[in-house]
Design an enzyme around this catalytic site. Structure first.
Site, mmCIF file in Angstrom:
data_model
loop_
_atom_site.group_PDB
_atom_site.id
_atom_site.type_symbol
_atom_site.label_atom_id
_atom_site.label_comp_id
_atom_site.label_asym_id
_atom_site.label_seq_id
_atom_site.Cartn_x
_atom_site.Cartn_y
_atom_site.Cartn_z
ATOM 1 N N ASP A 79 89.206 -94.774 64.787
ATOM 2 C CA ASP A 79 90.230 -95.528 65.506
ATOM 3 C C ASP A 79 91.513 -94.723 65.664
ATOM 4 O O ASP A 79 91.722 -93.721 64.985
ATOM 5 C CB ASP A 79 90.530 -96.850 64.800
ATOM 6 N N GLU A 146 90.973 -97.570 60.118
ATOM 7 C CA GLU A 146 91.848 -96.899 59.156
ATOM 8 C C GLU A 146 93.315 -97.197 59.426
ATOM 9 O O GLU A 146 94.106 -97.401 58.501
ATOM 10 C CB GLU A 146 91.597 -95.384 59.210
#
Length: 487
Positions: A79, A146
């Site tokens: 991400d 994350e």
């Protein structure tokens, strides 16, 4: 889209980074990229699987004759932070990132670039595809979410990974290697506060604080940067002297990005408006002088607006909320006594909203000591508990305790000195690398973290030095081959 990336070296890395730029992947929306990577792995005959949370693992068998070499886990997160400049129309769930080169750096047009951690992921994919690399058993671990919660690492399956060495490729300084990081926790505060109709003698003022650089709430927290929430709350607190009542407030969009902008509307007696506007103008000059060249583009404006149906907080509720926010910890709390130049404990007032009496705050506390993280979170609970708010501490994750005697670190240092002509700086980072969480689940892993030179992460100023990617790739390939030969 982004065809110019194909001309950059190292070719394999930039080809994969182009795929990442062209595939939207904000936190929580990584499914399309996971599917793309699984299809790519199938095309190369590489086995892959996912754990229950959705983290993706792609494996590559050892080069023939190297089966007894230590297993290496290459790790990065899929991400990216979704931040765009005001007025830049970009849908991070649908639109690709548009990149361009300028004086040896790669930027995105009006948005975050996603080099954090896209270039680490791209390098891992390049390793898996490289036909000339000699290696032992490889596992590529791609975690999810994350940037928002560390959710992928926190929910990583246990007894899944097989390797004994882990290379985290989520650092952002060339010539440096990281062996420790801060832990952290989200502090989420919510309250429903009383409000009343606007009075006949009240005038509404709209305030905007814009132009700040923003940045990473860990790595940039000790830089001379302004926090839009901290600064606009300071302005609102000063306006308390005129009997101002807060109507609404919107500042920051991510708890791990230093807020660049904040906006508020207040109601105050009409006969105080001129003096209030004069105070705002004076404070604009004061704040710019304090920030100096560190954040020189700050703009603070205020104007009268019509808002007949506004329902400001009651006088007491507004005063109580602004007092709590003005007193809340923000920025560096303490520098490390053991690691010179490193922040030990900090807090970022990341997301702050008030709407229709509903107050919401999400702050991110970080520390090299888990006990200090808990203590800082406790201060928030004590402070906002005084006004009856609900305070929750969520998404806690542990720090990564440094191991200066790591054999993996020794190998990296030796190879870096040989290849680059200088020893790397061994660092501890004030940010939430996933290594701390991974190490708690797989305590046998010997880990280091390194990467190319990235600046402005978590902001639309994010950029990567193109030449540093060449050095990063050379170091990664050499390290894998050295670890394989030393079996």
């Amino acid at each position: 889209m982004n065809t110019h990336l194909e001309a950059l070296a190292p070719r394999l890395v930039w080809q994969h980074f182009r795929t990442l730029c062209n595939t939207p992947r904000p936190s929580g929306h990584e499914a399309a990229l996971v599917a793309t990577l699984e299809a790519w792995a199938d095309s190369l005959g590489l086995p892959h699987d996912r754990d229950e949370f959705g983290n993706l693992r792609i494996r590559k068998p050892a080069t023939p004759g190297c089966e007894s070499a230590p297993g290496i886990v290459l790790q990065g997160h899929l991400d990216m932070v979704a931040q765009a400049n005001t007025g830049h129309d970009h849908d991070f769930t649908r639109d690709p990132i548009q990149t361009y080169e300028n004086e040896g750096w790669l930027f995105a047009d009006g948005t975050t670039l996603g080099a954090d951690n896209g270039l680490g992921v791209a390098a891992i994919l390049a390793v898996l595809e490289d036909p000339e690399l000699t290696h032992g058993p490889l596992e590529a671990l791609f975690t999810l979410e994350e940037e928002t919660s560390m959710g992928g690492a926190l929910n990583l399956a246990e007894n899944w990974l097989e390797g004994s060495l882990l290379l985290n490729l989520d650092s952002e300084d060339r010539g440096q290697v990281y062996i420790g990081c801060a832990g952290g926790a989200d502090v989420v505060v919510n309250a429903q506060l009383p409000s009343t109709a606007i009075q006949e003698n009240e005038q509404v003022i709209s305030l905007a604080l814009t132009g700040l650089k923003g940045g990473h709430s860990g790595m940039d927290i000790d830089k001379p940067l302004g926090n839009a929430n901290r600064l606009l709350v300071r302005v609102l607190w000063a306006l308390e002297t005129f009997g101002a009542r807060l109507i609404n407030y919107h500042g920051g969009t991510l708890r791990n990005a230093i807020p660049r902008e904040a906006f508020a509307q207040i109601a105050l007696p009409a006969d105080e408006v001129d003096d209030a506007l004069a105070m705002v103008e004076a404070l604009a000059g004061t704040l710019k002088a304090e920030l100096g060249s560190g954040d020189s583009n700050l703009a603070l404006t205020a104007e009268r607006v019509e808002l007949a149906d506004a329902k400001p907080l009651t006088r007491d509720a507004s005063a109580m909320l602004l007092a709590a926010l003005h007193a809340a910890p923000c920025g560096v709390e303490r520098m490390s006594a053991d690691v010179p130049g490193v922040v030990e404990t900090s807090n970022n007032l990341g997301v702050l909203n008030v709407e229709s009496g509903r107050f919401h705050l999400c702050a991110l506390v970080r520390s090299l000591h888990d006990s200090a993280t808990d203590a800082m979170a406790g201060r928030f609970q004590a402070l906002f508990g005084l006004m009856g708010a609900r305070v929750k501490v969520e998404n806690s994750y542990p720090g990564w305790a440094p191991n200066p005697q790591s054999p993996l670190l020794a190998t990296f240092n030796a190879r870096h000195a040989e290849l680059m002509g200088r020893e790397p700086e061994v660092k501890v980072i004030h940010a939430g690398l996933e290594c701390g969480i991974l190490g708690s689940k797989y305590p046998h892993l010997d880990m280091i973290s390194f990467g190319p030179l990235i600046r402005g992460a978590h902001s639309p100023d994010e950029r990567v030095e193109i030449e540093s990617v060449v050095e990063f790739w050379e170091m990664l390939r050499d390290l894998i081959e050295t670890l394989t030969r030393s079996r």
